[in-house]
Motif scaffolding. Sequence first.
Motif, PDB file in Angstrom:
ATOM      1  N   SER A  62       0.831  -1.207   0.000  1.00 20.26           N
ATOM      2  CA  SER A  62       0.000   0.000   0.000  1.00 20.26           C
ATOM      3  C   SER A  62       0.862   1.252   0.000  1.00 20.26           C
ATOM      4  O   SER A  62       0.566   2.227  -0.697  1.00 20.26           O
ATOM      5  CB  SER A  62      -0.932  -0.007   1.213  1.00 20.26           C
ATOM      6  OG  SER A  62      -1.808  -1.124   1.195  1.00 20.26           O
ATOM      7  N   TYR A 127      -6.184  -2.604   0.746  1.00 19.92           N
ATOM      8  CA  TYR A 127      -5.414  -1.369   0.932  1.00 19.92           C
ATOM      9  C   TYR A 127      -5.367  -0.995   2.403  1.00 19.92           C
ATOM     10  O   TYR A 127      -6.399  -0.922   3.072  1.00 19.92           O
ATOM     11  CB  TYR A 127      -6.039  -0.230   0.125  1.00 19.92           C
ATOM     12  CG  TYR A 127      -5.356   1.105   0.350  1.00 19.92           C
ATOM     13  CD1 TYR A 127      -4.047   1.302  -0.078  1.00 19.92           C
ATOM     14  CD2 TYR A 127      -6.009   2.148   1.018  1.00 19.92           C
ATOM     15  CE1 TYR A 127      -3.402   2.506   0.144  1.00 19.92           C
ATOM     16  CE2 TYR A 127      -5.372   3.359   1.232  1.00 19.92           C
ATOM     17  CZ  TYR A 127      -4.070   3.534   0.799  1.00 19.92           C
ATOM     18  OH  TYR A 127      -3.425   4.735   1.017  1.00 19.92           O
ATOM     19  N   ASP A 128      -4.184  -0.764   2.900  1.00 21.96           N
ATOM     20  CA  ASP A 128      -3.979  -0.353   4.294  1.00 21.96           C
ATOM     21  C   ASP A 128      -4.004   1.167   4.368  1.00 21.96           C
ATOM     22  O   ASP A 128      -3.154   1.837   3.783  1.00 21.96           O
ATOM     23  CB  ASP A 128      -2.641  -0.888   4.804  1.00 21.96           C
ATOM     24  CG  ASP A 128      -2.499  -0.769   6.310  1.00 21.96           C
ATOM     25  OD1 ASP A 128      -2.890   0.288   6.862  1.00 21.96           O
ATOM     26  OD2 ASP A 128      -1.991  -1.711   6.937  1.00 21.96           O
ATOM     27  N   ARG A 129      -4.970   1.726   5.069  1.00 24.10           N
ATOM     28  CA  ARG A 129      -5.161   3.176   5.097  1.00 24.10           C
ATOM     29  C   ARG A 129      -4.042   3.918   5.818  1.00 24.10           C
ATOM     30  O   ARG A 129      -3.931   5.141   5.703  1.00 24.10           O
ATOM     31  CB  ARG A 129      -6.511   3.501   5.746  1.00 24.10           C
ATOM     32  CG  ARG A 129      -7.664   2.837   5.011  1.00 24.10           C
ATOM     33  CD  ARG A 129      -8.992   3.178   5.621  1.00 24.10           C
ATOM     34  NE  ARG A 129     -10.063   2.450   4.942  1.00 24.10           N
ATOM     35  CZ  ARG A 129     -11.340   2.780   5.014  1.00 24.10           C
ATOM     36  NH1 ARG A 129     -11.708   3.816   5.742  1.00 24.10           N
ATOM     37  NH2 ARG A 129     -12.245   2.074   4.378  1.00 24.10           N
ATOM     38  N   ARG A 130      -3.209   3.210   6.544  1.00 19.69           N
ATOM     39  CA  ARG A 130      -2.049   3.850   7.185  1.00 19.69           C
ATOM     40  C   ARG A 130      -0.964   4.210   6.180  1.00 19.69           C
ATOM     41  O   ARG A 130      -0.006   4.921   6.501  1.00 19.69           O
ATOM     42  CB  ARG A 130      -1.456   2.919   8.243  1.00 19.69           C
ATOM     43  CG  ARG A 130      -2.397   2.553   9.369  1.00 19.69           C
ATOM     44  CD  ARG A 130      -1.795   1.472  10.244  1.00 19.69           C
ATOM     45  NE  ARG A 130      -1.609   0.226   9.506  1.00 19.69           N
ATOM     46  CZ  ARG A 130      -0.951  -0.833   9.996  1.00 19.69           C
ATOM     47  NH1 ARG A 130      -0.401  -0.775  11.208  1.00 19.69           N
ATOM     48  NH2 ARG A 130      -0.819  -1.934   9.269  1.00 19.69           N
ATOM     49  N   HIS A 203      -4.163   7.945  -2.534  1.00 17.71           N
ATOM     50  CA  HIS A 203      -4.698   7.366  -1.295  1.00 17.71           C
ATOM     51  C   HIS A 203      -6.226   7.280  -1.341  1.00 17.71           C
ATOM     52  O   HIS A 203      -6.814   6.239  -1.025  1.00 17.71           O
ATOM     53  CB  HIS A 203      -4.246   8.217  -0.110  1.00 17.71           C
ATOM     54  CG  HIS A 203      -4.990   7.944   1.166  1.00 17.71           C
ATOM     55  ND1 HIS A 203      -4.784   6.810   1.915  1.00 17.71           N
ATOM     56  CD2 HIS A 203      -5.959   8.668   1.803  1.00 17.71           C
ATOM     57  CE1 HIS A 203      -5.587   6.837   2.972  1.00 17.71           C
ATOM     58  NE2 HIS A 203      -6.303   7.943   2.932  1.00 17.71           N
ATOM     59  N   PHE A 204      -6.876   8.366  -1.755  1.00 20.62           N
ATOM     60  CA  PHE A 204      -8.336   8.379  -1.782  1.00 20.62           C
ATOM     61  C   PHE A 204      -8.890   7.353  -2.770  1.00 20.62           C
ATOM     62  O   PHE A 204      -9.882   6.676  -2.492  1.00 20.62           O
ATOM     63  CB  PHE A 204      -8.847   9.775  -2.114  1.00 20.62           C
ATOM     64  CG  PHE A 204      -8.756  10.747  -0.973  1.00 20.62           C
ATOM     65  CD1 PHE A 204      -9.162  10.385   0.302  1.00 20.62           C
ATOM     66  CD2 PHE A 204      -8.246  12.025  -1.164  1.00 20.62           C
ATOM     67  CE1 PHE A 204      -9.071  11.268   1.364  1.00 20.62           C
ATOM     68  CE2 PHE A 204      -8.151  12.913  -0.110  1.00 20.62           C
ATOM     69  CZ  PHE A 204      -8.569  12.536   1.158  1.00 20.62           C
ATOM     70  N   LYS A 207      -8.225   3.807  -1.374  1.00 22.25           N
ATOM     71  CA  LYS A 207      -9.117   3.559  -0.233  1.00 22.25           C
ATOM     72  C   LYS A 207     -10.534   3.265  -0.710  1.00 22.25           C
ATOM     73  O   LYS A 207     -11.214   2.389  -0.179  1.00 22.25           O
ATOM     74  CB  LYS A 207      -9.104   4.767   0.710  1.00 22.25           C
ATOM     75  CG  LYS A 207      -9.950   4.563   1.967  1.00 22.25           C
ATOM     76  CD  LYS A 207      -9.792   5.712   2.937  1.00 22.25           C
ATOM     77  CE  LYS A 207     -10.467   6.966   2.403  1.00 22.25           C
ATOM     78  NZ  LYS A 207     -10.525   8.038   3.446  1.00 22.25           N
ATOM     79  N   LYS A 208     -10.971   4.004  -1.731  1.00 18.72           N
ATOM     80  CA  LYS A 208     -12.311   3.802  -2.269  1.00 18.72           C
ATOM     81  C   LYS A 208     -12.433   2.436  -2.935  1.00 18.72           C
ATOM     82  O   LYS A 208     -13.449   1.734  -2.776  1.00 18.72           O
ATOM     83  CB  LYS A 208     -12.616   4.904  -3.295  1.00 18.72           C
ATOM     84  CG  LYS A 208     -13.971   4.786  -3.973  1.00 18.72           C
ATOM     85  CD  LYS A 208     -15.098   5.092  -3.013  1.00 18.72           C
ATOM     86  CE  LYS A 208     -16.439   5.133  -3.747  1.00 18.72           C
ATOM     87  NZ  LYS A 208     -17.570   5.371  -2.821  1.00 18.72           N
ATOM     88  N   GLY A 211     -10.023  -0.383  -0.065  1.00 15.45           N
ATOM     89  CA  GLY A 211      -9.947  -0.253   1.389  1.00 15.45           C
ATOM     90  C   GLY A 211     -10.820  -1.283   2.072  1.00 15.45           C
ATOM     91  O   GLY A 211     -11.927  -1.579   1.623  1.00 15.45           O
ATOM     92  N   LYS A 213     -12.453  -2.091   5.724  1.00 14.15           N
ATOM     93  CA  LYS A 213     -12.698  -1.631   7.085  1.00 14.15           C
ATOM     94  C   LYS A 213     -12.442  -2.775   8.059  1.00 14.15           C
ATOM     95  O   LYS A 213     -12.650  -3.941   7.750  1.00 14.15           O
ATOM     96  CB  LYS A 213     -14.141  -1.144   7.227  1.00 14.15           C
ATOM     97  CG  LYS A 213     -14.459   0.081   6.380  1.00 14.15           C
ATOM     98  CD  LYS A 213     -15.890   0.518   6.602  1.00 14.15           C
ATOM     99  CE  LYS A 213     -16.218   1.760   5.765  1.00 14.15           C
ATOM    100  NZ  LYS A 213     -17.617   2.200   5.944  1.00 14.15           N
TER     101      LYS A 213
END
Length: 233
Positions: A62, A127-130, A203-204, A207-208, A211, A213
Amino acid sequence: MTPASASSRLPLTLKIAYSLFLAVMVPVYYFNYGPTNFLYFCDIALLLCLISLWTEARLPASMAAVGILLPQVFWCADFLGELVGVHLVGMTAYMFDPNRSLFLRGLSFFHGWLPFLLLFMVKRLGYDRRALWAWTGLGWSLCLVAYFLLPAAGTVLPDPKIPVNINYVFGFDDAKAQTWMPAPAYLLAWMAALFIVFYLPTHFVLKKLFGRKARPAATVAAQPTAIALPAGA
């Protein structure tokens, strides 16, 4: 390519093929370009990709995706421009340097296929949001190292293949530094642009699309329980 096993989300053949590529590329690059070449964003992304392939951890892949997907698009556009005689920013001029062997230049075509590999991995692993802040911290650190410790644009080295102006912290022309603003101001503007123009939009989108949760803690649903009655009751 064989399908991934039940316990693996990435094919073993992919892991082996990629590792073999790096086993060739790393010593060749080290011999020709020196160790500082591995401080480029794209080369760091190669290492993160290797880690993620074998560990199947989401974060390294990611991070690499956030950091290089858009820059590699610009690399490809610049290469195609140079190929047809249209000079854009010159970041791929080395691909047309006759003093470098075709084999050496050919290894750099990883810029074209690495983004697709990363997208495949992020799709498989999630995808890892970090990744946004992890890569931003790493990318900015690489910029500071290149600016303060490595050769600036225009530096003449005994071996012309040794890189200068790593990560373009002095401008896009390796032959001379940019002059339209003070160097420290350019560095800060470049670091901000990397975040706003390249990392944040990527990233956006990731994530979309990919990503995942975190799963909520399992809760025990209220179910009516049968009460055993004594025999004969």
